[in-house]
Design a protein around this motif. Sequence first.
Motif, PDB file in Angstrom:
ATOM      1  N   LEU A  40       0.843  -1.184   0.000  1.00 29.25           N
ATOM      2  CA  LEU A  40       0.000   0.000   0.000  1.00 29.25           C
ATOM      3  C   LEU A  40       0.885   1.243   0.000  1.00 29.25           C
ATOM      4  O   LEU A  40       1.899   1.286   0.689  1.00 29.25           O
ATOM      5  CB  LEU A  40      -0.896   0.026   1.245  1.00 29.25           C
ATOM      6  CG  LEU A  40      -1.911  -1.107   1.396  1.00 29.25           C
ATOM      7  CD1 LEU A  40      -2.647  -0.952   2.722  1.00 29.25           C
ATOM      8  CD2 LEU A  40      -2.892  -1.122   0.251  1.00 29.25           C
ATOM      9  N   LEU A  46      -2.719   4.298   2.530  1.00 30.96           N
ATOM     10  CA  LEU A  46      -2.828   3.944   3.934  1.00 30.96           C
ATOM     11  C   LEU A  46      -3.509   5.062   4.724  1.00 30.96           C
ATOM     12  O   LEU A  46      -4.341   4.802   5.608  1.00 30.96           O
ATOM     13  CB  LEU A  46      -1.447   3.657   4.519  1.00 30.96           C
ATOM     14  CG  LEU A  46      -1.408   3.156   5.967  1.00 30.96           C
ATOM     15  CD1 LEU A  46      -2.241   1.892   6.112  1.00 30.96           C
ATOM     16  CD2 LEU A  46       0.029   2.891   6.394  1.00 30.96           C
ATOM     17  N   LYS A 101      -7.129   4.743   6.738  1.00 32.25           N
ATOM     18  CA  LYS A 101      -7.375   5.105   8.135  1.00 32.25           C
ATOM     19  C   LYS A 101      -8.633   5.955   8.257  1.00 32.25           C
ATOM     20  O   LYS A 101      -9.440   5.770   9.177  1.00 32.25           O
ATOM     21  CB  LYS A 101      -6.160   5.854   8.691  1.00 32.25           C
ATOM     22  CG  LYS A 101      -4.928   4.980   8.891  1.00 32.25           C
ATOM     23  CD  LYS A 101      -3.746   5.805   9.374  1.00 32.25           C
ATOM     24  CE  LYS A 101      -2.509   4.921   9.554  1.00 32.25           C
ATOM     25  NZ  LYS A 101      -1.317   5.708   9.984  1.00 32.25           N
ATOM     26  N   ALA A 145      -7.735  -4.159   7.400  1.00 34.64           N
ATOM     27  CA  ALA A 145      -6.638  -3.305   7.848  1.00 34.64           C
ATOM     28  C   ALA A 145      -6.359  -3.486   9.334  1.00 34.64           C
ATOM     29  O   ALA A 145      -5.198  -3.568   9.760  1.00 34.64           O
ATOM     30  CB  ALA A 145      -6.969  -1.841   7.549  1.00 34.64           C
ATOM     31  N   TRP A 148      -2.449  -2.642  10.255  1.00 35.86           N
ATOM     32  CA  TRP A 148      -2.109  -1.424   9.518  1.00 35.86           C
ATOM     33  C   TRP A 148      -2.636  -0.191  10.209  1.00 35.86           C
ATOM     34  O   TRP A 148      -2.107   0.902  10.049  1.00 35.86           O
ATOM     35  CB  TRP A 148      -2.660  -1.485   8.094  1.00 35.86           C
ATOM     36  CG  TRP A 148      -2.200  -2.689   7.313  1.00 35.86           C
ATOM     37  CD1 TRP A 148      -1.049  -3.382   7.492  1.00 35.86           C
ATOM     38  CD2 TRP A 148      -2.896  -3.325   6.257  1.00 35.86           C
ATOM     39  NE1 TRP A 148      -0.986  -4.422   6.613  1.00 35.86           N
ATOM     40  CE2 TRP A 148      -2.097  -4.413   5.834  1.00 35.86           C
ATOM     41  CE3 TRP A 148      -4.103  -3.095   5.618  1.00 35.86           C
ATOM     42  CZ2 TRP A 148      -2.475  -5.262   4.805  1.00 35.86           C
ATOM     43  CZ3 TRP A 148      -4.482  -3.942   4.586  1.00 35.86           C
ATOM     44  CH2 TRP A 148      -3.674  -5.009   4.186  1.00 35.86           C
TER      45      TRP A 148
END
Length: 211
Positions: free
Chosen positions: A150, A155, A159, A204, A209
């Motif tokens: 990614l 990323l 989020k 994720a 992550w």
Amino acid sequence: MLPIRVMAVDDHPMVRAGVRSTLLEHPDIVLVAEATDGADAFYQLSRLDPLPHIMLLDLAMPRMDGLQVLAALPERFPTVAVIIITGSAQTGTLAECLIAGARGYVLKDQFLEMLPLAIRVVYHGGCVIPSTLKVPTGPPVVGQPVPMRLTERELTILKFVAQGLSNREIGLQLTLSEATIKKHVQALLAKLDAEGRGHAAIIAMKNGWIE
């Protein structure tokens, strides 16, 4: 949306036939050419317009093997991404291929079931390797069952997606248009093979992550 163009390079007719029959079941992917070895592959590429997006490449072939193709491809056809299709489960071979520029590495004992997803992940910028192999070097990969890379921007957007923000709200946070965020989210969902935004957030979090 135009289909993903794929070329299969393998000296075994049965392998090419397996690729052909598998991809026929996926309308978003089209097999545009087949070659029996590396030399034949470059001949076919010189005649193709447009070029394939992805080359499925065997390693052990006569005249010009897979590693020789990997070495010569960037100079002659830099836009063609390579997924290695091989029977070798050696991490040293995997590392050599990644260093040489391969974007994917799929073992032949599982490649037909993995192939469509692997093609889509690489097409959208990811990197695919078997989850059973340790990566000794090369690009960072994460995730199960198909590891992928990614970007930092992706990323960050992921989020915000996990926080429940809309495309418009994410765009305001990053000073980007809603249309641009939508494209990033679509690419993320494809890379993660996620069914939706919530599924992507779960993936994720499970992979660490995001918190």
